[in-house]
Each structure stands twice: as structure tokens, then as C-alpha cells.
Design an enzyme around this catalytic site. Structure first.
Site, PDB file in Angstrom:
ATOM      1  N   HIS A  98       0.847  -1.180   0.000  1.00  0.00           N
ATOM      2  CA  HIS A  98       0.000   0.000   0.000  1.00  0.00           C
ATOM      3  C   HIS A  98       0.887   1.236   0.000  1.00  0.00           C
ATOM      4  O   HIS A  98       1.857   1.311   0.765  1.00  0.00           O
ATOM      5  CB  HIS A  98      -0.912   0.015   1.221  1.00  0.00           C
ATOM      6  CG  HIS A  98      -1.767  -1.207   1.342  1.00  0.00           C
ATOM      7  ND1 HIS A  98      -2.500  -1.693   0.279  1.00  0.00           N
ATOM      8  CD2 HIS A  98      -2.001  -2.053   2.377  1.00  0.00           C
ATOM      9  CE1 HIS A  98      -3.156  -2.776   0.666  1.00  0.00           C
ATOM     10  NE2 HIS A  98      -2.862  -3.017   1.929  1.00  0.00           N
ATOM     11  N   GLU A 133      -2.854  -0.531   7.910  1.00  0.00           N
ATOM     12  CA  GLU A 133      -3.975  -1.327   8.418  1.00  0.00           C
ATOM     13  C   GLU A 133      -3.553  -2.213   9.580  1.00  0.00           C
ATOM     14  O   GLU A 133      -2.357  -2.520   9.757  1.00  0.00           O
ATOM     15  CB  GLU A 133      -4.589  -2.178   7.298  1.00  0.00           C
ATOM     16  CG  GLU A 133      -3.626  -3.133   6.620  1.00  0.00           C
ATOM     17  CD  GLU A 133      -4.172  -3.724   5.333  1.00  0.00           C
ATOM     18  OE1 GLU A 133      -4.957  -3.038   4.641  1.00  0.00           O
ATOM     19  OE2 GLU A 133      -3.810  -4.856   4.993  1.00  0.00           O
ATOM     20  N   HIS A 254       3.199  -7.569   1.806  1.00  0.00           N
ATOM     21  CA  HIS A 254       2.499  -8.477   2.692  1.00  0.00           C
ATOM     22  C   HIS A 254       1.466  -9.269   1.890  1.00  0.00           C
ATOM     23  O   HIS A 254       1.142  -8.925   0.750  1.00  0.00           O
ATOM     24  CB  HIS A 254       1.800  -7.718   3.831  1.00  0.00           C
ATOM     25  CG  HIS A 254       0.732  -6.775   3.366  1.00  0.00           C
ATOM     26  ND1 HIS A 254       1.011  -5.491   2.958  1.00  0.00           N
ATOM     27  CD2 HIS A 254      -0.612  -6.920   3.233  1.00  0.00           C
ATOM     28  CE1 HIS A 254      -0.105  -4.892   2.591  1.00  0.00           C
ATOM     29  NE2 HIS A 254      -1.118  -5.741   2.749  1.00  0.00           N
ATOM     30  N   ARG A 273       0.189  -4.467  -6.583  1.00  0.00           N
ATOM     31  CA  ARG A 273       0.347  -5.918  -6.475  1.00  0.00           C
ATOM     32  C   ARG A 273       1.741  -6.376  -6.892  1.00  0.00           C
ATOM     33  O   ARG A 273       2.365  -5.781  -7.758  1.00  0.00           O
ATOM     34  CB  ARG A 273      -0.721  -6.619  -7.310  1.00  0.00           C
ATOM     35  CG  ARG A 273      -2.126  -6.361  -6.779  1.00  0.00           C
ATOM     36  CD  ARG A 273      -3.210  -6.981  -7.646  1.00  0.00           C
ATOM     37  NE  ARG A 273      -4.519  -6.679  -7.078  1.00  0.00           N
ATOM     38  CZ  ARG A 273      -5.202  -5.572  -7.319  1.00  0.00           C
ATOM     39  NH1 ARG A 273      -4.695  -4.666  -8.143  1.00  0.00           N
ATOM     40  NH2 ARG A 273      -6.372  -5.364  -6.747  1.00  0.00           N
TER      41      ARG A 273
END
Length: 393
Positions: A98, A133, A254, A273
Site C-alpha cells: 500500500h 492497516e 504483505h 500488487r
């Protein structure tokens, strides 16, 4: 306050049964139910019912930003700062990164300027926000998070030096520059070169043991020809027990491999990605957004702060806060401020505010605006709480 009507995202990696087994959410079309979204993201906002009419939570917040979010949060963020999810992974999600807030803002503006449609699969940036997150495990949860320490990566790849010259070069001189070159090289493998490297990886898996090699073998079932299968050798592989949590920083590679959990994140859907996917991969943009620092596996879990009847999981960002709390048998005032979402994990909950009382069963949630003070909570069981009470640091 309002009960939420939450959209389900039907991604291929999702479970067809977990949301039903956990929370009784029906699946009439037998689709994979990957994520239940709670929040006000423009791509899939929760709904509420007002005077018998359905309405988007995003629209409701936009109509009274200050009242819904509070003056300080409204001025600082301009929107509900977080997105809350139930995530159910039957198979691995893509290895991903991200972007940080600056990169997201620049990338979003750049793609808008280029005229790339918002829904285009070739788009890297869905919005202008970062996406740090926290993942809280509801069941045993297998994941990868952050680069292993260089000594660990070297020990694993020492068995694969014949698979590609770049692997041998890294093993000879392991440092962060060599790690970046190895990571990029593996992503760019194509054709016969990729086939031979993956065959060497599979041969090595027959001789080696341990969580990294087990993860490589597991990924082969769904992604036999994807060079992302090398990633368990580069990234920390963790097994979270129910009730454990971990934070995922921006710019950190991740992937979630299997299990069910709660996710809370900044209000964004930006994903770059790096493998284990048939979707768009922009390798140059990805590599420019990756932090190639190593993180010891022992540092990755987020231990909670223990408060009376509550576990509060600290995070290093201002966008969201997250707690899991035991429900008191008699009504008690809550300490959480700002715009809040209560999600019933277990048992039954009753929430009273402004002369209104709402009940929650497992899997149900409600939204309480910042302007609503004097909130009382009672019940039996546990709830998860997403909220924002802090300002940007």
C-alpha cells in the site's frame, strides 16, 4: 445512531462459508464472500435506513461532515478516516504493497490527468489516500508481513543459487540493494526462465522443511506458474492465533494466506500488487513504493494495552483506533469518542444514545456520530470498536 447495512465483496480468494458460519450471513448464490465492508468508502459504502428509506452512510456523512465526524476530524480528514472489514480468506490474497499518503496523492492525480477511468483494471490508484492497516485474527490466520532479516533470506535462498544468477548474487553479498534487485528480478521472471526457476523451487521444497517452505507448497495449489511463490522465502510468515493482531505499515510487502479476521485501515482501496494474482501489476510503480527494510518476525505482533474490560490495540497512525471490549451486564458509559462503529463479535449488545436503544447480534454493526455523547453500552459477550479520536501527528 444507525444500524449498518454492509456490502459484501465477492473476490475469488474469499470463502463461500465463513461469513455464514461466523455470523449467519446468507450466501444465496454460492459466491466467494471475501470481505464485509463497514464504513463510507465511495466504492462500497455501508447503508442506513432513515424514515423507512435506505441511504448511503457516505451521503449521510457528507451532508453533515462536522456533526458526524466532529469539528477537528472533519477539518483534518474531510471524510470518515477509516474503513472497517471482516475478511475471510479461503486462499491467498495477492502479495501487495500500500502506498504512503504522498505517493497515493501524486499517483491518483497523475492517473486522473492521464484520463485512466476510475474503474479501469490498469489503474494503480483508486483514491488519494494511504492504507496502513491492522489485522485482528478471529480464527487461526496465516499471513506474510515485511521482509525477513537478511540472514534469514540468505539461509533460505542458499538452497536455490542454481535457480537464477540474481539469487546467487544476493547470497554472495546480501544487503538492501541486493534485496531490491532480487525482489525486482523475481517479479520480472517470464517464460522459460520463470518455469525453470519455479521447478528448482519445487524441487527444493521436497528436501526442505519449515513454515516458509510449507507456505511455498500451499501457494502452488492456486498459483503454480506465479513467481510470487518465492515470496515466503523473502517475507516473514506468521501464524496468528485468535485474538492476536498485527499492524501493516505503508510500503511494506504483505499477503494474507488463509483465515478470518477483522481489518481496520485508513479509508482507502489502494493496492500495488507483487504477485499471486492475475490482476494488473505495475512493477516499476510497485518497486518505487517498497521499503526494503527488514523487520524481525518477533516485532510484528501488536500487543494490546489492557484496560478494564477492554483490549486497546495501539497503532502508529491517526486515522483509526481499534479495541475489543467485554460487554458490561448493566449500561455503562463508553470512553470511545469521535465517529464510531460497533461490531458485535459474540453474544448480544445493547447501545443507548439520544433516547434511542439498538440491539446487536453477532455480525451486526452500528454507526454512532461524533456529535452523539453519553453513549451507554451493555450486554453479554464482546464487541469490536472502530473509532477515531486523534488528529494527524
Amino acid at each position: 445512531m444507525w444500524k449498518l447495512i454492509n456490502p459484501v465483496q465477492h473476490y475469488d480468494w474469499g470463502s463461500k462459508t465463513a461469513l455464514t458460519d461466523l455470523y449467519g450471513i446468507s450466501n444465496p448464490h454460492n459466491q466467494p464472500m471475501a470481505e464485509l465492508w463497514m464504513g463510507a468508502h465511495p466504492a462500497a459504502s455501508s447503508g442506513v435506513v432513515i424514515d423507512g428509506q435506505p441511504q448511503s452512510l457516505q451521503v449521510l456523512i457528507s451532508a453533515d461532515n462536522t456533526g458526524m465526524l466532529g469539528p477537528a476530524i472533519s477539518a483534518s480528514f474531510g471524510r470518515l478516516p477509516y474503513l472497517f472489514k471482516v475478511l475471510c480468506a479461503e486462499s491467498a490474497l495477492s502479495v501487495q504493497v500500500h502506498p504512503d499518503k504522498r505517493s497515493a496523492g501524486l499517483g491518483f492525480a497523475r492517473e486522473n490527468q492521464a484520463g485512466i477511468p476510475q474503474g479501469s483494471p490498469q489503474r494503480n490508484y483508486k483514491d488519494d489516500n494511504h492504507k496502513p492497516e491492522l489485522l485482528y485474527a478471529l480464527t487461526p490466520f496465516l499471513a506474510m508481513n515485511g521482509f525477513r532479516e537478511l540472514s534469514e533470506i540468505t539461509a533460505l535462498f542458499r538452497h536455490l543459487t542454481a535457480a537464477h544468477p540474481q539469487i546467487a548474487a544476493f547470497v554472495r553479498h546480501p544487503d538492501s540493494d541486493a534485496l531490491q534487485q532480487l525482489f525486482t528480478c523475481l517479479l520480472r521472471l517470464q517464460g522459460e526462465e520463470r518455469t525453470q526457476a519455479l521447478q528448482q523451487l519445487d524441487d527444493c521444497c521436497q528436501r526442505q522443511q519449515g513454515p516458509a517452505w510449507d507456505a511455498v507448497q500451499t501457494l502452488r495449489q492456486h498459483y503454480p506458474d506465479d513467481a510470487g511463490r518465492f515470496m515466503p522465502l523473502l517475507l516473514n510468515v506468521l501464524q496468528l492465533a485468535p485474538g492476536e493482531a498485527m499492524f501493516l505499515h505503508a510500503r511494506t510487502p504483505h499477503a494474507y494466506l488463509s483465515g478470518n479476521g477483522l481489518e481496520i485501515m485508513a479509508n482507502s482501496d489502494n493496492v500495488l500488487r507483487a504477485g499471486l494474482t492475475s490482476k494488473h501489476i505495475d512493477i516499476d510503480e510497485l518497486v518505487a513504493s517498497v521499503d526494503f527494510s527488514s523487520r524481525p518476525a518477533s516485532s510484528l505482533l501488536t500487543p494490546p494495552e489492557l484496560l478494564p474490560g477492554e483490549q486497546a490495540f495501539p497503532v502508529p497512525v491517526p486515522d483509526f483506533c481499534f479495541s475489543v471490549a467485554e460487554l458490561p451486564p448493566s449500561p455503562q458509559p463508553v470512553r470511545w469518542q469521535g465517529p464510531r462503529i460497533f461490531f458485535c463479535l459474540q453474544g448480544s449488545a445493547r447501545c443507548t444514545a439520544g433516547g434511542q436503544t439498538l440491539g446487536l447480534s453477532p455480525g451486526e454493526s452500528l454507526f454512532i456520530p461524533a456529535s452523539e455523547q453519553g453513549v451507554l453500552l451493555s450486554g453479554q459477550g464482546r464487541i469490536a470498536v472502530a473509532y477515531t479520536s486523534c488528529l494527524p501527528r
